[in-house]
Structure formats: structure tokens, C-alpha cells
Write a protein that holds these residues in place. Structure first.
Motif, short mmCIF file in Angstrom:
data_model
loop_
_atom_site.label_atom_id
_atom_site.label_comp_id
_atom_site.label_asym_id
_atom_site.label_seq_id
_atom_site.Cartn_x
_atom_site.Cartn_y
_atom_site.Cartn_z
N VAL A 1 23.25 -21.76 -2.75
CA VAL A 1 22.15 -22.35 -1.99
C VAL A 1 22.62 -23.55 -1.17
CG1 VAL A 1 20.38 -21.53 -3.57
CG2 VAL A 1 21.39 -23.79 -3.93
N ASN A 2 23.75 -24.15 -1.54
CA ASN A 2 24.31 -25.24 -0.74
C ASN A 2 25.24 -24.63 0.30
OD1 ASN A 2 26.06 -24.53 -2.94
ND2 ASN A 2 27.32 -26.31 -2.44
N GLN A 3 24.87 -24.81 1.56
CA GLN A 3 25.58 -24.12 2.63
C GLN A 3 25.93 -25.09 3.74
OE1 GLN A 3 23.45 -20.55 3.80
NE2 GLN A 3 22.92 -20.07 1.70
N GLN A 4 26.74 -24.62 4.67
CA GLN A 4 27.12 -25.44 5.83
C GLN A 4 27.46 -24.54 7.00
OE1 GLN A 4 30.53 -27.36 3.92
NE2 GLN A 4 31.87 -26.38 5.41
N GLY A 5 27.40 -25.09 8.19
CA GLY A 5 27.75 -24.35 9.39
C GLY A 5 27.80 -25.28 10.59
N GLN A 6 28.34 -24.77 11.68
CA GLN A 6 28.52 -25.56 12.89
C GLN A 6 27.21 -25.73 13.65
OE1 GLN A 6 31.60 -27.07 13.63
NE2 GLN A 6 31.68 -26.41 11.52
N VAL A 7 27.04 -26.94 14.23
CA VAL A 7 25.91 -27.22 15.11
C VAL A 7 26.44 -27.80 16.41
CG1 VAL A 7 24.12 -27.56 13.36
CG2 VAL A 7 25.50 -29.50 14.08
N ALA A 8 25.69 -27.61 17.46
CA ALA A 8 26.02 -28.20 18.76
C ALA A 8 24.72 -28.53 19.48
CB ALA A 8 26.87 -27.24 19.60
N PHE A 9 24.66 -29.73 20.03
CA PHE A 9 23.49 -30.20 20.76
C PHE A 9 23.89 -30.63 22.16
CE2 PHE A 9 22.50 -30.96 16.31
CZ PHE A 9 21.21 -30.49 16.19
N MET A 10 23.06 -30.30 23.14
CA MET A 10 23.27 -30.74 24.52
C MET A 10 22.56 -32.07 24.70
SD MET A 10 22.55 -27.08 26.39
CE MET A 10 21.02 -26.80 25.48
N GLU A 11 23.27 -33.06 25.23
CA GLU A 11 22.68 -34.39 25.43
C GLU A 11 21.94 -34.46 26.76
OE1 GLU A 11 21.15 -36.73 24.41
OE2 GLU A 11 22.56 -38.24 23.67
N THR A 12 20.94 -35.33 26.83
CA THR A 12 20.19 -35.58 28.06
C THR A 12 20.52 -36.98 28.57
OG1 THR A 12 18.29 -36.54 26.92
CG2 THR A 12 18.29 -34.13 27.24
N ILE A 13 20.18 -37.23 29.82
CA ILE A 13 20.39 -38.56 30.39
C ILE A 13 19.59 -39.60 29.61
CG2 ILE A 13 19.98 -39.99 32.44
CD1 ILE A 13 20.71 -37.53 34.12
N ALA A 14 18.43 -39.22 29.11
CA ALA A 14 17.60 -40.14 28.33
C ALA A 14 18.19 -40.43 26.95
CB ALA A 14 16.20 -39.57 28.18
N GLY A 15 19.23 -39.72 26.55
CA GLY A 15 19.85 -39.96 25.24
C GLY A 15 19.07 -39.37 24.09
N SER A 16 18.44 -38.22 24.30
CA SER A 16 17.59 -37.61 23.28
C SER A 16 18.32 -37.36 21.96
CB SER A 16 17.02 -36.29 23.79
OG SER A 16 16.28 -36.50 24.96
N ILE A 17 19.53 -36.83 22.02
CA ILE A 17 20.26 -36.50 20.80
C ILE A 17 20.85 -37.76 20.17
CG2 ILE A 17 22.17 -35.15 19.81
CD1 ILE A 17 19.62 -33.55 20.73
N ASP A 18 21.41 -38.64 20.98
CA ASP A 18 21.95 -39.90 20.46
C ASP A 18 20.85 -40.67 19.72
OD1 ASP A 18 24.10 -41.81 20.21
OD2 ASP A 18 23.07 -43.03 21.71
N ASN A 19 19.67 -40.76 20.32
CA ASN A 19 18.54 -41.46 19.68
C ASN A 19 18.11 -40.74 18.40
OD1 ASN A 19 18.44 -43.46 21.65
ND2 ASN A 19 17.06 -42.27 22.93
N MET A 20 18.09 -39.41 18.43
CA MET A 20 17.70 -38.66 17.23
C MET A 20 18.68 -38.93 16.09
SD MET A 20 17.35 -34.53 16.65
CE MET A 20 19.12 -34.25 16.65
N LEU A 21 19.98 -38.94 16.38
CA LEU A 21 20.98 -39.18 15.34
C LEU A 21 20.83 -40.57 14.74
CD1 LEU A 21 24.05 -37.52 17.09
CD2 LEU A 21 22.72 -36.60 15.15
N VAL A 22 20.58 -41.56 15.57
CA VAL A 22 20.36 -42.93 15.06
C VAL A 22 19.11 -42.98 14.20
CG1 VAL A 22 19.82 -45.31 15.73
CG2 VAL A 22 21.64 -44.06 16.92
#
Length: 166
Positions: free
Chosen positions: A74-95
Motif C-alpha cells: 500500500v506504500n507506493q511511489q512514482g514520478q510526478v511532473a508539474f508545469m509552472e505558470t508565470i504566477a508561480g502556481s506550483i511554486d506557491n503550492m509547494l510552499v
């Protein structure tokens, strides 16, 4: 020697077609609870499956051995990839994820949150994101955050709300 007469191959074709349309790998979306607005920015995510965690070798007489399955993994892992926006949507989400303790729950849809065939709920997730490279010469690629998603999947499948997602 190859057996390739047309009637023989047609039989395999018909049986394969009867099994149904094949799933296309790209037909998914990944939605983090609390950050639903970013679901269209996830480029890659693992599709969770339940299976045994491995094998247990069982000794048998005269030096032979057999196999038994381990508990479900049940403990699993896998690759993820996110596209960033000029507004910093992913950077802000990670913080924001870190300030909330770093863990979250999510759903992976076969389709989109609005129209999907099924979805899988994953729990107690966290991501280890690699530092992306910025490159003055690279004018042909968007900024992508990649890393590893660690999660728990207990086989929960959410029934879809649509017969298709197109």
C-alpha cells in the motif's frame, strides 16, 4: 516459421477488439485536495495499483523451495511532473504544502474531475521535488518541476460520473 495466414490473424484481432478500447496513458488528471485549481498543471503522475509487495521464499524438502506472496503493498511511489505558470502556481503550492505539514490527499482521475470513468484516491502523500534547471539558451521548453510522489493506496476506486471523458 511464422503462422500468419489472414484468417488466423483476424481471429486474434476480433478477440482483441471484443475486449474493448484501450486506455490512452495521457487520459488522466491529478488533483491535490486543497489545490484543485492546479489539476491542469500536472503533466505526469503515477497510476496506483494494488498488488503483493513481493515474494517470500518457503524452504521445502531436499533443498527445494516454493513461493508465497507478501502482504499487499500500500506504500507506493512514482514520478510526478508539474508545469509552472508565470504566477508561480506550483511554486506557491509547494510552499503551502510544506507550511501545512507537507502531507496531502489526492485523486487521480481517468478523465477530468468534471467527466471521468473512474478515479483513485491516494492518502498521506508527500512529494520530493528536484531542483529544476534554468538555462539561458533554452527558449523552447516550459519550466517543469519533476520529482517523486510518495503515497498510500488502499484500492479505493471512485465510480465515474460519465460514460466517457470527451
Amino acid at each position: 516459421m511464422t503462422v500468419s495466414n489472414s484468417e488466423y490473424l483476424k481471429g486474434f484481432y476480433n478477440v482483441t477488439q471484443a475486449l474493448g478500447a484501450k486506455v490512452v496513458s495521457s487520459d488522466f488528471t491529478f488533483e491535490i485536495e486543497g489545490f484543485e485549481q492546479n489539476y491542469l498543471l500536472c503533466k505526469q503522475a503515477p497510476w496506483p495499483e494494488i498488488s503483493v509487495g513481493g515474494e517470500i521464499e518457503v524452504p521445502m524438502p531436499l533443498g527445494s523451495a516454493g513461493w508465497e506472496p507478501q502482504q499487499a503493498k500500500v506504500n507506493q511511489q512514482g514520478q510526478v511532473a508539474f508545469m509552472e505558470t508565470i504566477a508561480g502556481s506550483i511554486d506557491n503550492m509547494l510552499v503551502n504544502l510544506i507550511t501545512r505539514g507537507g502531507k496531502f490527499n489526492a485523486k487521480i482521475y481517468e478523465g477530468t474531475p468534471q467527466k471521468f470513468l473512474k478515479a483513485k484516491r491516494i492518502e498521506n502523500c508527500f512529494m520530493q521535488i528536484d531542483n529544476p534547471d534554468r538555462d539561458w539558451e533554452n527558449r523552447s521548453q516550459i519550466l517543469i518541476f519533476t520529482g517523486t510522489l510518495f503515497f498510500h493506496y488502499f484500492g479505493e476506486v471512485i465510480p465515474g460520473n460519465s460514460g466517457n471523458y470527451s
